[in-house]
Scaffold this motif. Structure first.
Motif, PDB file in Angstrom:
ATOM      1  N   THR A 142       0.841  -1.197   0.000  1.00 26.85           N
ATOM      2  CA  THR A 142       0.000   0.000   0.000  1.00 26.85           C
ATOM      3  C   THR A 142       0.876   1.247   0.000  1.00 26.85           C
ATOM      4  N   GLY A 143       0.279   2.367  -0.399  1.00 24.26           N
ATOM      5  CA  GLY A 143       0.978   3.633  -0.354  1.00 24.26           C
ATOM      6  C   GLY A 143       1.025   4.191   1.057  1.00 24.26           C
ATOM      7  N   GLY A 144       1.309   5.493   1.145  1.00 22.07           N
ATOM      8  CA  GLY A 144       1.359   6.129   2.452  1.00 22.07           C
ATOM      9  C   GLY A 144       2.774   6.227   2.993  1.00 22.07           C
ATOM     10  N   GLY A 145       2.872   6.615   4.282  1.00 22.87           N
ATOM     11  CA  GLY A 145       4.150   6.925   4.898  1.00 22.87           C
ATOM     12  C   GLY A 145       4.774   5.777   5.649  1.00 22.87           C
ATOM     13  N   ALA A 146       6.004   6.025   6.103  1.00 21.73           N
ATOM     14  CA  ALA A 146       6.773   5.003   6.815  1.00 21.73           C
ATOM     15  C   ALA A 146       6.245   4.811   8.235  1.00 21.73           C
ATOM     16  N   MET A 147       6.352   3.577   8.722  1.00 21.20           N
ATOM     17  CA  MET A 147       5.954   3.214  10.078  1.00 21.20           C
ATOM     18  C   MET A 147       7.152   2.608  10.791  1.00 21.20           C
ATOM     19  N   PHE A 148       7.320   2.969  12.058  1.00 23.79           N
ATOM     20  CA  PHE A 148       8.315   2.319  12.915  1.00 23.79           C
ATOM     21  C   PHE A 148       7.567   1.481  13.936  1.00 23.79           C
ATOM     22  N   VAL A 149       7.888   0.198  14.004  1.00 21.38           N
ATOM     23  CA  VAL A 149       7.183  -0.684  14.936  1.00 21.38           C
ATOM     24  C   VAL A 149       8.181  -1.526  15.720  1.00 21.38           C
TER      25      VAL A 149
ATOM     26  N   ALA B 167      -7.542  11.054  14.491  1.00 24.42           N
ATOM     27  CA  ALA B 167      -7.002  12.087  15.370  1.00 24.42           C
ATOM     28  C   ALA B 167      -7.763  12.109  16.689  1.00 24.42           C
ATOM     29  N   SER B 168      -7.140  12.719  17.694  1.00 29.47           N
ATOM     30  CA  SER B 168      -7.766  12.843  19.008  1.00 29.47           C
ATOM     31  C   SER B 168      -7.309  14.136  19.652  1.00 29.47           C
ATOM     32  N   ASP B 169      -7.866  14.420  20.839  1.00 27.88           N
ATOM     33  CA  ASP B 169      -7.456  15.612  21.585  1.00 27.88           C
ATOM     34  C   ASP B 169      -5.962  15.596  21.874  1.00 27.88           C
ATOM     35  N   GLY B 170      -5.394  14.404  22.038  1.00 28.02           N
ATOM     36  CA  GLY B 170      -3.990  14.272  22.388  1.00 28.02           C
ATOM     37  C   GLY B 170      -3.075  14.102  21.198  1.00 28.02           C
ATOM     38  N   GLY B 171      -3.553  14.394  19.995  1.00 28.77           N
ATOM     39  CA  GLY B 171      -2.732  14.260  18.801  1.00 28.77           C
ATOM     40  C   GLY B 171      -3.179  13.101  17.930  1.00 28.77           C
ATOM     41  N   LYS B 172      -2.440  12.912  16.859  1.00 25.88           N
ATOM     42  CA  LYS B 172      -2.761  11.844  15.912  1.00 25.88           C
ATOM     43  C   LYS B 172      -2.597  10.482  16.577  1.00 25.88           C
ATOM     44  N   ILE B 173      -3.601   9.617  16.403  1.00 30.21           N
ATOM     45  CA  ILE B 173      -3.544   8.263  16.943  1.00 30.21           C
ATOM     46  C   ILE B 173      -3.033   7.281  15.900  1.00 30.21           C
ATOM     47  N   GLY B 174      -3.481   7.421  14.676  1.00 28.39           N
ATOM     48  CA  GLY B 174      -3.069   6.449  13.671  1.00 28.39           C
ATOM     49  C   GLY B 174      -3.397   6.900  12.270  1.00 28.39           C
ATOM     50  N   GLY B 175      -2.988   6.067  11.322  1.00 24.10           N
ATOM     51  CA  GLY B 175      -3.243   6.348   9.920  1.00 24.10           C
ATOM     52  C   GLY B 175      -3.566   5.071   9.172  1.00 24.10           C
ATOM     53  N   ALA B 176      -4.236   5.230   8.046  1.00 27.81           N
ATOM     54  CA  ALA B 176      -4.677   4.096   7.241  1.00 27.81           C
ATOM     55  C   ALA B 176      -4.040   4.143   5.866  1.00 27.81           C
ATOM     56  N   ALA B 177      -4.029   2.998   5.208  1.00 27.77           N
ATOM     57  CA  ALA B 177      -3.594   2.901   3.819  1.00 27.77           C
ATOM     58  C   ALA B 177      -4.438   1.833   3.142  1.00 27.77           C
ATOM     59  N   GLN B 178      -4.544   1.938   1.819  1.00 22.24           N
ATOM     60  CA  GLN B 178      -5.403   1.023   1.060  1.00 22.24           C
ATOM     61  C   GLN B 178      -4.735   0.549  -0.215  1.00 22.24           C
ATOM     62  N   LYS B 179      -5.226  -0.594  -0.690  1.00 22.24           N
ATOM     63  CA  LYS B 179      -4.916  -1.061  -2.031  1.00 22.24           C
ATOM     64  C   LYS B 179      -6.120  -1.835  -2.552  1.00 22.24           C
ATOM     65  N   ARG B 180      -6.489  -1.601  -3.801  1.00 28.26           N
ATOM     66  CA  ARG B 180      -7.556  -2.345  -4.440  1.00 28.26           C
ATOM     67  C   ARG B 180      -6.936  -3.539  -5.184  1.00 28.26           C
ATOM     68  N   VAL B 181      -7.529  -4.693  -4.987  1.00 30.10           N
ATOM     69  CA  VAL B 181      -7.023  -5.933  -5.587  1.00 30.10           C
ATOM     70  C   VAL B 181      -8.091  -6.476  -6.519  1.00 30.10           C
ATOM     71  N   ALA B 182      -7.744  -6.638  -7.786  1.00 31.89           N
ATOM     72  CA  ALA B 182      -8.704  -7.125  -8.779  1.00 31.89           C
ATOM     73  C   ALA B 182      -8.794  -8.645  -8.723  1.00 31.89           C
ATOM     74  N   ASP B 183      -9.987  -9.151  -8.998  1.00 30.05           N
ATOM     75  CA  ASP B 183     -10.182 -10.580  -9.215  1.00 30.05           C
ATOM     76  C   ASP B 183     -10.175 -10.793 -10.714  1.00 30.05           C
TER      77      ASP B 183
END
Length: 357
Positions: free
Chosen positions: A173-180, A233-249
């Motif tokens: 998926t697109g979007g930004g980098a994640m550190f886990v 988002a929340s009162d205390g700042g960003k909580i998380g982000g999402a990303a997507q990809k469409r997959v064809a059959d």
């Protein structure tokens, strides 16, 4: 034809209609929204009568706005929501509860396996060999996961990542980098039939697919909202982000075929100093994550809920099950073997990881 659209954070919009000679006919709007004056309901119906069945949601919304009196007040919904509901009727979109949802929540996996499972399970749902699925991720070791179109050189401090023992992988998926690291995020994937988001724009589908998790977080006492395109988002700042990809059959035709992969990562308790060691994190990005310097932790879920990470996940699972139903649907031996093959042939190769150097 019958279409429903639950406005994220708002009300349910329902449209029933026929299509005669390529035109909308017998349009009837209903729902638990608020609309004044009362006569405006029939104005909406009349404004859509005879509209081309192929009109997109924005064109339909324009007809609704043009047909409403200046005094009209729409609460809990909008002209755009009506347009989406019409498109969902015409495309015969499915609803959450039309499907038998399966849960995957296995033990810790190496980062490459998570990347491969996302592709495999999305393809299996697209092909109809697996039911729609909710999967929670557990990490066996730390990693940086970069978006499909990001530059490794621009996003990752290679020396810092190597020194910290952090693996660098690329997702589909697109979007930004994640550190886990194990235990520092709550990450889940939805593998849904394309019919669930039929009639919606790409942007609208993000809010639609995130709405249930906003509801559960609200039940946990958080004041949360959706920020376009893909943030929670929340009162205390960003909580998380999402990303997507469409997959064809490849074996299916029409708008109903295929699947959408939608995954979300939420911060439970992230070591910002370590994140800064492995990512090229600027002050703007740190500010976006709710901290002003690299000597703090990003911990909105832990701080705002006061709950252990495992309890947060249990509550999310219970909230999804209460809304839509959920049964166990573990990864099969065939799916596991396919994921291992994809790791060898794709996800572990320099050609994929450094596809954008």
């Amino acid at each position: 034809m019958h279409g429903e659209y639950k406005v994220p954070g708002g009300k349910l919009v329902v449209v029933d209609l026929d299509v005669v000679d390529g035109r909308l006919s017998g349009v009837r709007l209903s729902g638990d929204f608020f609309l004044e004056p009362d006569e405006a309901l029939e104005e909406v119906n009349r404004s859509l009568e005879g509209a081309p069945a192929g009109a997109d949601a924005e064109q339909l919304a324009g007809l609704v706005r043009a047909g409403l009196p200046e005094s009209a007040r729409l609460v809990g919904f909008s002209a755009e929501a009506v347009g989406i509901a019409v498109r969902r009727a015409v495309t015969r979109a499915s609803e959450w509860t039309d499907h038998r949802w399966e849960l995957v929540h296995d033990g810790p996996q190496v980062p490459l396996m998570h990347m491969a499972l996302d592709q495999v399970l999305a393809e299996e749902v697209a092909a109809g060999r697996r039911g729609p699925t909710l999967r929670f991720w557990e990490w066996a070791r730390p990693a940086v996961i970069i978006g499909s179109f990001q530059s490794v050189r621009n996003e990752v401090d290679a020396a810092g990542a190597q020194e910290a023992g952090v693996e660098v992988v690329r997702r589909i998926t697109g979007g930004g980098a994640m550190f886990v690291e194990p235990g520092n995020t709550v990450t889940y994937s939805l593998y849904a039939p394309a019919s669930l988001v039929a009639g919606m724009s790409f942007a609208d589908s993000y809010a639609f697919l995130d709405d249930w998790v906003l509801g559960v977080l609200g039940e946990l006492g958080l004041n949360v909202w959706y920020e376009p395109l893909n943030d929670i988002a929340s009162d205390g700042g960003k909580i998380g982000g999402a990303a997507q990809k469409r997959v064809a059959d490849r074996s299916a035709a029409g708008e109903q075929g295929g699947a959408v992969l939608h995954h979300v990562t939420m911060s439970y308790s992230i070591d910002v100093a370590k994140m800064g060691q492995v990512l090229r994190v600027g002050q703007e990005k740190l500010s976006d994550k709710g901290t002003a310097s690299a000597d703090k932790r990003v911990d909105p879920l832990r701080r705002q809920t006061g709950l252990d990470r495992e309890v947060v996940i249990d509550r999310l699972v219970a909230g999804f099950r209460a809304r839509f139903g959920l049964v166990d649907g573990p990864v099969t031996a065939v799916e596991q073997a396919r994921a291992e093959q994809l790791i060898e042939e794709k996800f572990a190769t320099p050609e994929w990881v450094a596809r954008v150097p």
